[in-house]
Design a protein around this motif. Structure first.
Motif, PDB file in Angstrom:
ATOM      1  N   LYS A  55       0.654 -17.078  -6.820  1.00 46.20           N
ATOM      2  CA  LYS A  55       0.431 -18.379  -6.054  1.00 46.20           C
ATOM      3  C   LYS A  55       0.809 -18.770  -4.760  1.00 46.20           C
ATOM      4  N   ASN A  56       1.940 -18.080  -4.126  1.00 48.54           N
ATOM      5  CA  ASN A  56       2.479 -18.156  -2.870  1.00 48.54           C
ATOM      6  C   ASN A  56       2.349 -17.120  -2.007  1.00 48.54           C
ATOM      7  N   THR A  57       2.045 -15.490  -2.606  1.00 46.21           N
ATOM      8  CA  THR A  57       1.964 -14.087  -1.973  1.00 46.21           C
ATOM      9  C   THR A  57       0.328 -13.808  -2.529  1.00 46.21           C
ATOM     10  N   CYS A  58       0.442 -13.377  -1.491  1.00 46.63           N
ATOM     11  CA  CYS A  58      -0.079 -11.689  -1.355  1.00 46.63           C
ATOM     12  C   CYS A  58       0.152 -10.565  -1.318  1.00 46.63           C
ATOM     13  N   GLU A  59       0.625  -9.351  -1.518  1.00 50.17           N
ATOM     14  CA  GLU A  59       0.103  -8.053  -1.052  1.00 50.17           C
ATOM     15  C   GLU A  59      -0.361  -6.557  -1.484  1.00 50.17           C
ATOM     16  N   ILE A  60      -0.936  -6.246  -0.167  1.00 51.07           N
ATOM     17  CA  ILE A  60      -1.644  -5.007  -0.150  1.00 51.07           C
ATOM     18  C   ILE A  60      -1.007  -3.651   0.152  1.00 51.07           C
ATOM     19  N   THR A  61      -1.008  -2.543  -0.077  1.00 49.81           N
ATOM     20  CA  THR A  61      -0.935  -1.394   0.075  1.00 49.81           C
ATOM     21  C   THR A  61      -1.790  -0.726   0.124  1.00 49.81           C
ATOM     22  N   ILE A  62      -1.361   0.085   1.273  1.00 44.16           N
ATOM     23  CA  ILE A  62      -2.876   1.379   1.118  1.00 44.16           C
ATOM     24  C   ILE A  62      -2.015   2.551   1.996  1.00 44.16           C
ATOM     25  N   PRO A  63      -2.656   3.307   1.200  1.00 42.64           N
ATOM     26  CA  PRO A  63      -2.297   4.785   1.170  1.00 42.64           C
ATOM     27  C   PRO A  63      -2.519   5.183   3.013  1.00 42.64           C
ATOM     28  N   ILE A  64      -1.668   5.627   4.058  1.00 42.17           N
ATOM     29  CA  ILE A  64      -2.153   5.862   5.310  1.00 42.17           C
ATOM     30  C   ILE A  64      -2.658   7.882   5.430  1.00 42.17           C
ATOM     31  N   ASN A  65      -4.005   7.723   5.249  1.00 35.10           N
ATOM     32  CA  ASN A  65      -4.010   9.134   6.011  1.00 35.10           C
ATOM     33  C   ASN A  65      -5.319   9.269   6.883  1.00 35.10           C
ATOM     34  N   PRO A  66      -5.844  10.722   7.066  1.00 36.77           N
ATOM     35  CA  PRO A  66      -6.396  10.683   8.230  1.00 36.77           C
ATOM     36  C   PRO A  66      -7.220   9.761   8.858  1.00 36.77           C
ATOM     37  N   ILE A  67      -8.465   9.532   7.448  1.00 35.43           N
ATOM     38  CA  ILE A  67      -9.339   8.820   6.870  1.00 35.43           C
ATOM     39  C   ILE A  67      -9.017   7.209   7.995  1.00 35.43           C
ATOM     40  N   ILE A  68      -8.273   6.272   7.962  1.00 36.99           N
ATOM     41  CA  ILE A  68      -7.575   5.571   8.787  1.00 36.99           C
ATOM     42  C   ILE A  68      -7.044   5.765  10.473  1.00 36.99           C
ATOM     43  N   HIS A  69      -6.637   6.848  10.723  1.00 36.67           N
ATOM     44  CA  HIS A  69      -5.982   7.136  12.113  1.00 36.67           C
ATOM     45  C   HIS A  69      -7.445   7.203  13.453  1.00 36.67           C
ATOM     46  N   ASN A  70      -6.658   6.644  14.443  1.00 38.30           N
ATOM     47  CA  ASN A  70      -7.083   6.719  15.533  1.00 38.30           C
ATOM     48  C   ASN A  70      -7.169   7.806  16.431  1.00 38.30           C
ATOM     49  N   ASN A  71      -7.065   7.942  17.500  1.00 45.50           N
ATOM     50  CA  ASN A  71      -7.639   9.410  18.321  1.00 45.50           C
ATOM     51  C   ASN A  71      -6.182   9.856  18.979  1.00 45.50           C
ATOM     52  N   LEU A  72      -5.240   8.691  18.480  1.00 39.40           N
ATOM     53  CA  LEU A  72      -4.119   9.013  18.974  1.00 39.40           C
ATOM     54  C   LEU A  72      -2.835   9.361  17.655  1.00 39.40           C
ATOM     55  N   TYR A 111      -0.162  -7.370  17.628  1.00 41.98           N
ATOM     56  CA  TYR A 111       0.288  -5.474  17.527  1.00 41.98           C
ATOM     57  C   TYR A 111       1.282  -5.312  17.711  1.00 41.98           C
ATOM     58  N   ILE A 112       2.276  -4.522  16.809  1.00 37.20           N
ATOM     59  CA  ILE A 112       3.416  -4.780  17.543  1.00 37.20           C
ATOM     60  C   ILE A 112       4.192  -3.815  17.327  1.00 37.20           C
ATOM     61  N   ALA A 113       3.462  -2.762  16.659  1.00 40.13           N
ATOM     62  CA  ALA A 113       4.226  -1.221  16.586  1.00 40.13           C
ATOM     63  C   ALA A 113       2.985  -0.048  15.872  1.00 40.13           C
ATOM     64  N   PRO A 114       3.171   1.036  15.989  1.00 36.26           N
ATOM     65  CA  PRO A 114       2.313   1.740  15.536  1.00 36.26           C
ATOM     66  C   PRO A 114       2.386   2.064  13.907  1.00 36.26           C
ATOM     67  N   GLY A 115       0.611   2.064  13.473  1.00 39.31           N
ATOM     68  CA  GLY A 115       1.188   2.244  11.716  1.00 39.31           C
ATOM     69  C   GLY A 115       1.187   4.227  11.753  1.00 39.31           C
ATOM     70  N   ILE A 116       2.495   4.567  11.332  1.00 36.58           N
ATOM     71  CA  ILE A 116       1.938   5.261  10.620  1.00 36.58           C
ATOM     72  C   ILE A 116       3.649   5.838   9.463  1.00 36.58           C
ATOM     73  N   GLY A 117       3.504   6.557   9.066  1.00 36.87           N
ATOM     74  CA  GLY A 117       3.965   6.881   7.610  1.00 36.87           C
ATOM     75  C   GLY A 117       3.240   7.543   6.229  1.00 36.87           C
TER      76      GLY A 117
END
Length: 160
Positions: A55-72, A111-117
């Motif tokens: 009732k207080n929070t929602c957390e969503i986690t996704i895997p990072i893979n090449p599908i969601i990468h930009n050209n960097l 946006y604060i830092a790159p999404g990596i990992g």
């Protein structure tokens, strides 16, 4: 349609790189999950969203893979925005009574830092719950704990 799809898949399998094939497999697993769950929408399945809600929070986690990468080779900002909006909107909808829904009116992202990992996690919290709008904050983190984005969203309360 089926024959055209078979030919397209065969061409991709024959000519795709290992990364292309991993991406194709990920997308197909998402579509299969959508079919298996008889879901109305694709986005959560295509991104392999794992959602935890109370009732207080929602957390969503996704895997990072090449599908969601930009050209960097970092997570595309639009993907981060989508997951933040989904976490915040899911929470806004979760706290509403039957017959009402919430839709995004305004979304602000810093946006604060790159999404990596390996993973991207977004956590949402209610800031204000009024009669016409709900204001929610969201924070996106990568799996090393580094904050990569901060967002606020205003959601209109509507009749379903």
């Amino acid at each position: 349609m089926k024959q055209e799809l078979r030919q397209l898949l065969e061409d991709c399998i024959e000519n795709g790189s290992e990364s292309d094939l991993e991406s194709l497999a990920s997308l197909l697993r998402g579509v299969q999950q959508k079919i298996d769950m008889n879901s109305d929408t694709y986005i959560g399945h295509l991104l392999h969203m794992d959602r935890k809600m109370d009732k207080n929070t929602c957390e969503i986690t996704i895997p990072i893979n090449p599908i969601i990468h930009n050209n960097l080779d970092i997570v595309h900002g639009g993907i981060t925005a989508t997951v933040l909006d989904t976490a915040m909107g899911s929470l806004a909808n979760y706290v509403l009574p039957e017959g009402l829904g919430a839709v995004t009116n305004q979304l602000n992202i810093h946006y604060i830092a790159p999404g990596i990992g390996d993973t991207l996690s977004c956590k949402a919290d209610i800031i204000h719950h009024g009669t016409k709008t709900i204001v929610v904050s969201g924070t996106a983190y990568r799996n090393d704990g580094k904050k990569i984005a901060y967002a606020t969203g205003t959601f209109f309360i509507i009749n379903k």
